[in-house]
Design a protein around this motif. Structure first.
Motif, PDB file in Angstrom:
ATOM      1  N   GLU A 176       0.753  -1.253  -0.147  1.00  0.00           N
ATOM      2  CA  GLU A 176       0.199  -0.020   0.059  1.00  0.00           C
ATOM      3  C   GLU A 176       0.803   1.271   0.169  1.00  0.00           C
ATOM      4  N   ALA A 177       2.046   1.169   0.267  1.00  0.00           N
ATOM      5  CA  ALA A 177       3.272   2.368   0.040  1.00  0.00           C
ATOM      6  C   ALA A 177       3.554   2.457  -1.079  1.00  0.00           C
ATOM      7  N   VAL A 178       2.956   1.726  -2.131  1.00  0.00           N
ATOM      8  CA  VAL A 178       3.780   1.722  -3.542  1.00  0.00           C
ATOM      9  C   VAL A 178       2.494   2.312  -4.804  1.00  0.00           C
ATOM     10  N   LYS A 179       2.867   2.973  -5.459  1.00  0.00           N
ATOM     11  CA  LYS A 179       1.771   3.452  -6.724  1.00  0.00           C
ATOM     12  C   LYS A 179       2.636   3.184  -7.983  1.00  0.00           C
ATOM     13  N   ILE A 180       1.868   2.466  -8.984  1.00  0.00           N
ATOM     14  CA  ILE A 180       2.149   2.211 -10.195  1.00  0.00           C
ATOM     15  C   ILE A 180       1.569   2.947 -11.150  1.00  0.00           C
ATOM     16  N   SER A 181       2.268   4.000 -11.853  1.00  0.00           N
ATOM     17  CA  SER A 181       1.926   4.839 -12.926  1.00  0.00           C
ATOM     18  C   SER A 181       2.425   4.236 -14.302  1.00  0.00           C
ATOM     19  N   GLY A 182       1.786   4.823 -15.209  1.00  0.00           N
ATOM     20  CA  GLY A 182       2.066   4.417 -16.793  1.00  0.00           C
ATOM     21  C   GLY A 182       3.410   5.324 -17.338  1.00  0.00           C
ATOM     22  N   ALA A 183       3.842   6.385 -16.707  1.00  0.00           N
ATOM     23  CA  ALA A 183       5.077   6.919 -17.558  1.00  0.00           C
ATOM     24  C   ALA A 183       5.300   8.207 -16.391  1.00  0.00           C
ATOM     25  N   ASP A 192      14.723  18.335 -18.774  1.00  0.00           N
ATOM     26  CA  ASP A 192      16.273  18.541 -18.363  1.00  0.00           C
ATOM     27  C   ASP A 192      16.865  17.517 -17.256  1.00  0.00           C
ATOM     28  N   ASP A 193      16.840  17.812 -16.220  1.00  0.00           N
ATOM     29  CA  ASP A 193      17.557  16.980 -15.278  1.00  0.00           C
ATOM     30  C   ASP A 193      16.555  16.767 -14.180  1.00  0.00           C
ATOM     31  N   ARG A 194      15.330  17.181 -14.117  1.00  0.00           N
ATOM     32  CA  ARG A 194      14.234  16.816 -13.124  1.00  0.00           C
ATOM     33  C   ARG A 194      13.134  16.097 -13.586  1.00  0.00           C
ATOM     34  N   ILE A 195      12.263  15.478 -12.739  1.00  0.00           N
ATOM     35  CA  ILE A 195      11.072  15.002 -13.125  1.00  0.00           C
ATOM     36  C   ILE A 195      10.018  15.772 -12.883  1.00  0.00           C
ATOM     37  N   SER A 196       9.171  16.058 -14.099  1.00  0.00           N
ATOM     38  CA  SER A 196       8.144  16.979 -13.977  1.00  0.00           C
ATOM     39  C   SER A 196       6.706  16.682 -13.775  1.00  0.00           C
ATOM     40  N   ALA A 197       6.454  15.064 -13.984  1.00  0.00           N
ATOM     41  CA  ALA A 197       5.279  14.637 -13.833  1.00  0.00           C
ATOM     42  C   ALA A 197       5.427  13.044 -13.921  1.00  0.00           C
ATOM     43  N   VAL A 198       4.383  12.449 -13.223  1.00  0.00           N
ATOM     44  CA  VAL A 198       4.200  11.270 -13.067  1.00  0.00           C
ATOM     45  C   VAL A 198       2.836  10.935 -13.193  1.00  0.00           C
ATOM     46  N   GLY A 199       2.326   9.733 -14.213  1.00  0.00           N
ATOM     47  CA  GLY A 199       0.885   9.393 -14.286  1.00  0.00           C
ATOM     48  C   GLY A 199       0.713   8.813 -15.280  1.00  0.00           C
ATOM     49  N   ASP A 200      -0.502   9.136 -15.980  1.00  0.00           N
ATOM     50  CA  ASP A 200      -1.296   8.124 -17.108  1.00  0.00           C
ATOM     51  C   ASP A 200      -0.261   8.616 -18.479  1.00  0.00           C
ATOM     52  N   ALA A 201       0.028   7.364 -19.099  1.00  0.00           N
ATOM     53  CA  ALA A 201       1.078   7.826 -20.231  1.00  0.00           C
ATOM     54  C   ALA A 201       0.339   8.635 -21.338  1.00  0.00           C
ATOM     55  N   GLU A 202      -0.920   8.192 -21.794  1.00  0.00           N
ATOM     56  CA  GLU A 202      -1.543   9.033 -22.810  1.00  0.00           C
ATOM     57  C   GLU A 202      -1.890  10.264 -22.496  1.00  0.00           C
ATOM     58  N   SER A 203      -2.439  10.552 -21.302  1.00  0.00           N
ATOM     59  CA  SER A 203      -2.569  11.827 -21.079  1.00  0.00           C
ATOM     60  C   SER A 203      -1.111  12.845 -20.901  1.00  0.00           C
TER      61      SER A 203
END
Length: 429
Positions: free
Chosen positions: A25-32, A37-48
């Motif tokens: 329950e401490a883990v979330k699985i996303s699609g993309a 540049d050098d940072r993560i800007s978003a995590v979520g649904d691949a198509e969106s």
């Protein structure tokens, strides 16, 4: 304009600690995950994410797992060339293998060769950040930081200080230990992605005068980490008692000299007494579990379940070259096996957390590395869950993601690391 890359796959993020309640329950699985540049800007649904960022370069990893790069919280990069040396207990092992190898690091060319070799080897195994002891030679620190800087890699390191119980060529003094450490700290700490750690090797190789000097240096630079060893083997503890007969316990040899604090990293911590456990928890010090080293050198069985239950911050480490592998996957497998021997086996989610978020927390860096979340630095790896025939045939029978991941933890090596990204740049595999 920002350079955007959209990595598609099974993106694994931690939303909490898997040591509290159901680990899954401490883990979330996303699609993309979207990297700018050098940072993560978003995590979520691949198509969106694709629709919102049509200009992004898309890399589709199918069913592979995308997660944070591994964080190795305790290593000795100068021991790279003598990893897996046969058959000694800690003190004999140091004298027979470690100290002769570390003598070579007065040569900046050799130091540079090993630093680059070590970072190449560990990147191939999916490790993107580590905290390393160097040798007493300032050249060894310069070599390591220079190699990491060229890779834009987040690392921690420090000059190892020893002024007794070591060969003449590996001893400094209380004063030179302070002066050289301060100069290196001033030169490197906070430059790019580099951090300095004040580094007394362990109490037996430092006189009270040097421990006092290291404590004074830490008091002058309390924002820095301090790394050392504590209670690794029973004969080591007996030696400490002989050298410091007035000390209440091993930890007291650090505490009385100002070397116990919330930014302290204490490697091994296998044979802790009740007072030591209580004091380490009270100051919120970090404890580093080195399972392959603990079994290889015959040190003992770390009490992961008890220490986590009591609220300690715990990280995971290879302890190269006392540890017998550069791989954090192999390290996780050994941690699982030690947990089994103690009657408390670790879940795959807990093992992955320890090697990423947990280790990042010990380094006080979990705000920037160790997880896949918007705003974090883009240090990422891609895990192939069918990297060998043996792993593939087990993964094919898996009924859920955790059953699919666990064989890679137990049997995986560098072949399981399909891709590595450091600071938003693909670097290997």
């Amino acid at each position: 304009m920002a350079q955007k890359t959209l990595l598609k796959g099974r993106v694994l993020s931690f939303t909490g600690s898997p040591f509290e309640g159901d680990p899954t329950e401490a883990v979330k699985i996303s699609g993309a995950v979207l990297v700018e540049d050098d940072r993560i800007s978003a995590v979520g649904d691949a198509e969106s994410l694709r629709a919102d960022n049509p200009e992004a370069n898309v890399v589709d990893h199918g069913q592979n797992v995308i997660m944070a790069g591994f964080v190795d919280a305790h290593v000795h990069y100068p021991q790279t060339a003598m990893i897996a040396s046969w058959g000694k207990r800690l003190i004999d092992w140091l004298n027979t293998y470690t100290f002769p190898e570390e003598m070579k690091f007065s040569d900046p060319v050799y130091a540079s060769e090993i630093a680059n070799r070590y970072l190449d080897l560990t990147a191939a195994h999916g490790t993107t950040t580590m905290c390393s002891f160097c040798t007493i030679h300032p050249e060894s620190v310069d070599a390591f930081f220079t190699a990491a800087q060229k890779r834009n890699q987040r690392v921690v390191a420090g000059k190892t200080c020893m002024d007794r119980n070591a060969p003449e060529g590996l001893r400094d003094t209380a004063q030179t230990g302070y002066d050289q450490s301060q100069a290196l700290l001033e030169n490197w700490h906070g430059v790019d992605r580099l951090s300095y750690a004040i580094t007394p090797r362990f109490s037996p190789t430092s006189t009270p005068e040097q421990l006092e000097a290291m404590g004074a240096l830490w008091a002058d630079y309390p924002h820095c980490l301090m790394q050392t060893h504590l209670s690794e083997q029973t004969d080591e503890i007996a030696w400490v008692r002989e050298l410091f007969p007035e000390a209440r316990d091993y930890l007291d040899t650090y505490e009385k000299f100002g070397l116990l604090g919330s930014n302290g990293l204490y490697g091994h911590v296998i044979h802790l007494e009740a007072r030591e456990r209580d004091r380490l928890r009270e100051v919120d010090a970090a404890l580093i579990h080195c399972p392959t080293s603990n079994t290889f050198i015959g040190s003992g069985l770390f009490d992961m379940a008890g220490l986590m239950r009591d609220g300690h911050r715990v990280g995971l480490a290879t302890d190269t070259g006392g540890g017998s592998s550069f791989s954090m996957l192999r390290t996780m497998a050994a941690a699982y096996e030690i947990g089994q021997l103690r009657g408390a086996p670790l879940h795959a989610a807990q093992l992955l957390w320890l090697s990423t978020v947990g280790s990042a927390r010990t380094l006080r860096m979990d705000d920037c590395i160790g997880n896949v979340a918007p705003g974090m630095e883009a240090d990422l790896i891609v895990l192939d869950l069918a990297s060998t025939p043996a792993i593939a045939q087990r993964e094919a029978c898996a009924e859920n993601l955790w059953e699919a991941i666990f064989p890679t933890i137990m049997m995986g090596d560098d072949r399981a690391i399909a891709e590595v990204w450091i600071a938003g740049q693909r670097v290997s595999n």
